[in-house]
Scaffold this motif. Structure first.
Motif, PDB file in Angstrom:
ATOM      1  N   UNK A  23       7.425  13.811  -3.198  1.00 22.47           N
ATOM      2  CA  UNK A  23       6.362  14.774  -2.846  1.00 22.47           C
ATOM      3  C   UNK A  23       4.960  14.179  -2.879  1.00 22.47           C
ATOM      4  N   UNK A  24       4.827  12.853  -2.745  1.00 16.40           N
ATOM      5  CA  UNK A  24       3.505  12.171  -2.702  1.00 16.40           C
ATOM      6  C   UNK A  24       2.690  12.460  -3.963  1.00 16.40           C
ATOM      7  N   UNK A  25       3.380  12.747  -5.062  1.00 16.20           N
ATOM      8  CA  UNK A  25       2.739  13.262  -6.264  1.00 16.20           C
ATOM      9  C   UNK A  25       2.479  12.138  -7.272  1.00 16.20           C
ATOM     10  N   UNK A  26       1.568  11.254  -6.916  1.00 18.82           N
ATOM     11  CA  UNK A  26       1.334  10.041  -7.729  1.00 18.82           C
ATOM     12  C   UNK A  26       0.253  10.314  -8.781  1.00 18.82           C
ATOM     13  N   UNK A  27       0.225   9.505  -9.830  1.00 17.59           N
ATOM     14  CA  UNK A  27      -0.828   9.635 -10.846  1.00 17.59           C
ATOM     15  C   UNK A  27      -1.158   8.247 -11.388  1.00 17.59           C
ATOM     16  N   UNK A  28      -2.255   8.170 -12.115  1.00 18.41           N
ATOM     17  CA  UNK A  28      -2.646   6.885 -12.709  1.00 18.41           C
ATOM     18  C   UNK A  28      -1.605   6.451 -13.748  1.00 18.41           C
ATOM     19  N   UNK A  29      -1.018   7.420 -14.466  1.00 13.22           N
ATOM     20  CA  UNK A  29       0.023   7.070 -15.450  1.00 13.22           C
ATOM     21  C   UNK A  29       1.227   6.434 -14.750  1.00 13.22           C
ATOM     22  N   UNK A  30       1.666   7.037 -13.636  1.00 18.82           N
ATOM     23  CA  UNK A  30       2.813   6.454 -12.916  1.00 18.82           C
ATOM     24  C   UNK A  30       2.464   5.037 -12.472  1.00 18.82           C
ATOM     25  N   UNK A  31       1.243   4.856 -11.973  1.00 20.31           N
ATOM     26  CA  UNK A  31       0.830   3.516 -11.524  1.00 20.31           C
ATOM     27  C   UNK A  31       0.856   2.520 -12.682  1.00 20.31           C
ATOM     28  N   UNK A  32       0.438   2.969 -13.875  1.00 20.67           N
ATOM     29  CA  UNK A  32       0.413   2.032 -15.007  1.00 20.67           C
ATOM     30  C   UNK A  32       1.840   1.639 -15.402  1.00 20.67           C
ATOM     31  N   UNK A  33       2.786   2.570 -15.268  1.00 18.61           N
ATOM     32  CA  UNK A  33       4.185   2.249 -15.577  1.00 18.61           C
ATOM     33  C   UNK A  33       4.729   1.248 -14.549  1.00 18.61           C
ATOM     34  N   UNK A  34       4.369   1.455 -13.276  1.00 17.39           N
ATOM     35  CA  UNK A  34       4.808   0.510 -12.233  1.00 17.39           C
ATOM     36  C   UNK A  34       4.262  -0.888 -12.520  1.00 17.39           C
ATOM     37  N   UNK A  35       3.011  -0.938 -13.019  1.00 13.93           N
ATOM     38  CA  UNK A  35       2.411  -2.231 -13.354  1.00 13.93           C
ATOM     39  C   UNK A  35       3.206  -2.898 -14.482  1.00 13.93           C
ATOM     40  N   UNK A  36       3.558  -2.106 -15.504  1.00 14.29           N
ATOM     41  CA  UNK A  36       4.351  -2.651 -16.633  1.00 14.29           C
ATOM     42  C   UNK A  36       5.696  -3.192 -16.157  1.00 14.29           C
ATOM     43  N   UNK A  37       6.286  -2.490 -15.168  1.00 15.47           N
ATOM     44  CA  UNK A  37       7.611  -2.887 -14.678  1.00 15.47           C
ATOM     45  C   UNK A  37       7.536  -3.985 -13.612  1.00 15.47           C
ATOM     46  N   UNK A  38       6.315  -4.431 -13.309  1.00 15.70           N
ATOM     47  CA  UNK A  38       6.138  -5.564 -12.394  1.00 15.70           C
ATOM     48  C   UNK A  38       6.227  -5.196 -10.914  1.00 15.70           C
ATOM     49  N   UNK A  39       5.998  -3.929 -10.562  1.00 16.89           N
ATOM     50  CA  UNK A  39       6.076  -3.537  -9.148  1.00 16.89           C
ATOM     51  C   UNK A  39       4.902  -4.107  -8.359  1.00 16.89           C
ATOM     52  N   UNK A  40       5.190  -4.570  -7.132  1.00 20.27           N
ATOM     53  CA  UNK A  40       4.152  -5.185  -6.302  1.00 20.27           C
ATOM     54  C   UNK A  40       3.340  -4.126  -5.560  1.00 20.27           C
ATOM     55  N   UNK A  41       4.032  -3.044  -5.130  1.00 19.33           N
ATOM     56  CA  UNK A  41       3.291  -2.028  -4.380  1.00 19.33           C
ATOM     57  C   UNK A  41       3.853  -0.634  -4.641  1.00 19.33           C
ATOM     58  N   UNK A  42       2.983   0.349  -4.368  1.00 19.46           N
ATOM     59  CA  UNK A  42       3.388   1.750  -4.367  1.00 19.46           C
ATOM     60  C   UNK A  42       3.000   2.290  -2.990  1.00 19.46           C
ATOM     61  N   UNK A  43       3.792   3.228  -2.484  1.00 20.97           N
ATOM     62  CA  UNK A  43       3.417   3.832  -1.199  1.00 20.97           C
ATOM     63  C   UNK A  43       3.637   5.334  -1.305  1.00 20.97           C
ATOM     64  N   UNK A  44       2.767   5.997  -2.079  1.00 22.69           N
ATOM     65  CA  UNK A  44       2.915   7.436  -2.328  1.00 22.69           C
ATOM     66  C   UNK A  44       1.692   8.225  -1.901  1.00 22.69           C
ATOM     67  N   UNK A  45       0.558   7.533  -1.730  1.00 21.12           N
ATOM     68  CA  UNK A  45      -0.668   8.262  -1.404  1.00 21.12           C
ATOM     69  C   UNK A  45      -0.596   8.729   0.045  1.00 21.12           C
ATOM     70  N   UNK A  46      -0.788  10.021   0.228  1.00 15.05           N
ATOM     71  CA  UNK A  46      -0.728  10.613   1.567  1.00 15.05           C
ATOM     72  C   UNK A  46      -2.006  11.437   1.747  1.00 15.05           C
ATOM     73  N   UNK A  47      -3.104  10.779   2.162  1.00 16.35           N
ATOM     74  CA  UNK A  47      -4.407  11.460   2.194  1.00 16.35           C
ATOM     75  C   UNK A  47      -4.537  12.385   3.411  1.00 16.35           C
ATOM     76  N   UNK A  48      -3.848  13.492   3.351  1.00 18.17           N
ATOM     77  CA  UNK A  48      -3.699  14.335   4.534  1.00 18.17           C
ATOM     78  C   UNK A  48      -3.960  15.816   4.220  1.00 18.17           C
ATOM     79  N   UNK A  49      -5.241  16.281   4.309  1.00 19.96           N
ATOM     80  CA  UNK A  49      -5.544  17.682   3.969  1.00 19.96           C
ATOM     81  C   UNK A  49      -4.675  18.710   4.698  1.00 19.96           C
ATOM     82  N   UNK A  50      -4.382  18.555   6.018  1.00 20.48           N
ATOM     83  CA  UNK A  50      -3.569  19.610   6.667  1.00 20.48           C
ATOM     84  C   UNK A  50      -2.201  19.782   5.992  1.00 20.48           C
ATOM     85  N   UNK A  51      -1.617  18.653   5.518  1.00 22.11           N
ATOM     86  CA  UNK A  51      -0.306  18.745   4.860  1.00 22.11           C
ATOM     87  C   UNK A  51      -0.407  19.584   3.591  1.00 22.11           C
TER      88      UNK A  51
END
Ligand SMILES: [Zn+2]
Length: 318
Positions: free
Chosen positions: A125-153
């Protein structure tokens, strides 16, 4: 090779995810495979014929059920990325420990399908947060693709969720943080303190690769809206899209975009997902025209390879 890349990713959401979103009764286990059974062979045929490599966002708890398709995807060289274990829409509302556990379980289930561990993540559901990003960093993830900057949606989603609440219905869907709407539309190294901002310093926070929108109203350029566009309309919009996304076009589809009402034979779901009324033959024609237009200017790569090619962390290493 020109430094213009396009990536096609598909979220392999099963039928039960749509029942949760729309507050429908839980689906019976024998029906759970329907989307995958129809969609996956079409996805393999369609994208092989266009020679486009794919990134598949896989739900960890579906791995066992869809193992045969996923092993075939891995054999075809597709990137298998992490779409959490449980596909909880309100993931960001869980405790940090529970979020970490869910992402790790997804990581392990998906990692077992190929020789390389997942390096990319997309939250439900494109529902990302800074906490989720910090966990991805800890787990060594290279990228996230969750941001959907789309007001009409979000306006449409908020209206549907509000209506459902007023009429006493249930939905397990959950709104993304409003900061998503002011996030950059081009890939960026996310700040460890605010996922919607570019980092000003070297950081292990993943690169954020936002999902493609058109500038101005930020019309969504994802599967569910792509099949509403015929070739002439897309050609009119394309120069604007190209100008807005000079480095990378990140096209998102869902497995359900590769099926139609006839396949699913599920009137209540079709009521909630009107795009199912468009036949697969029609969708195929529209997707292939659009993908061919983009393919004349952009090189198709998986998100993992596009992220490596863009090399956004390079500037921090100077
Ligand atoms: Zn999903």
């Amino acid at each position: 090779m020109a430094r213009r890349f396009a990536s096609v990713s598909i979220d392999l959401d099963s039928l039960w995810c749509y029942h949760e979103i729309h507050g429908l009764e839980p689906c019976e286990s024998e029906k759970e495979d329907i989307i995958h059974q129809f969609a996956m062979p079409r996805i393999f045929d369609f994208f092989s014929s266009l020679d486009i490599p794919l990134t598949l966002f896989v739900i960890g708890k579906d791995v066992r059920r869809h193992r045969r398709f996923l092993l075939e995807a891995s054999r075809l060289g597709y990137e298998l990325a992490n779409h959490t274990f449980s596909h909880t829409y309100g993931l960001r509302d869980l405790s940090k420990q529970d979020i970490r556990e869910d992402i790790k379980r997804g990581h392990e289930a998906i990692g077992e399908l190929s020789s390389t561990a997942p390096v990319g993540f997309r939250t439900p559901g494109y529902n990302i947060s800074t906490t989720i990003m910090s966990i991805l960093a800890e787990l060594g993830y290279a990228y996230d693709s969750s941001v959907f900057p789309c007001p009409p949606y979000y306006m449409a989603k908020g209206a549907v969720m509000g209506w459902r609440k007023l009429s006493g219905g249930k939905s397990r869907s959950s709104m993304a943080l409003p900061q998503t709407l002011i996030a950059p539309t081009a890939p960026y190294v996310a700040s460890p303190r605010a996922f919607w901002k570019r980092s000003a310093e070297a950081t292990k926070t993943p690169v954020e690769i936002p999902i493609c929108t058109l500038p101005g109203l930020r019309f969504p350029i994802i599967g569910t809206s792509l099949h509403l566009l015929n070739a002439p309309t897309f050609k009119v919009l394309y120069p604007t899209l190209k100008l807005a996304h000079p480095d990378l076009i990140n096209l998102e589809f869902h497995a359900i975009d590769f099926v139609d009402a006839q396949d699913l034979d599920h009137p209540r779901l079709v009521e909630h997902q009107p795009d199912l009324a468009i036949s697969w033959e029609k969708k195929k024609e529209r997707y292939s025209e659009i993908l061919r237009v983009i393919g004349k200017d952009y090189n198709y790569l998986t998100l993992k390879d596009a992220n490596l090619a863009l090399d956004l962390r390079h500037d921090f290493l100077q």
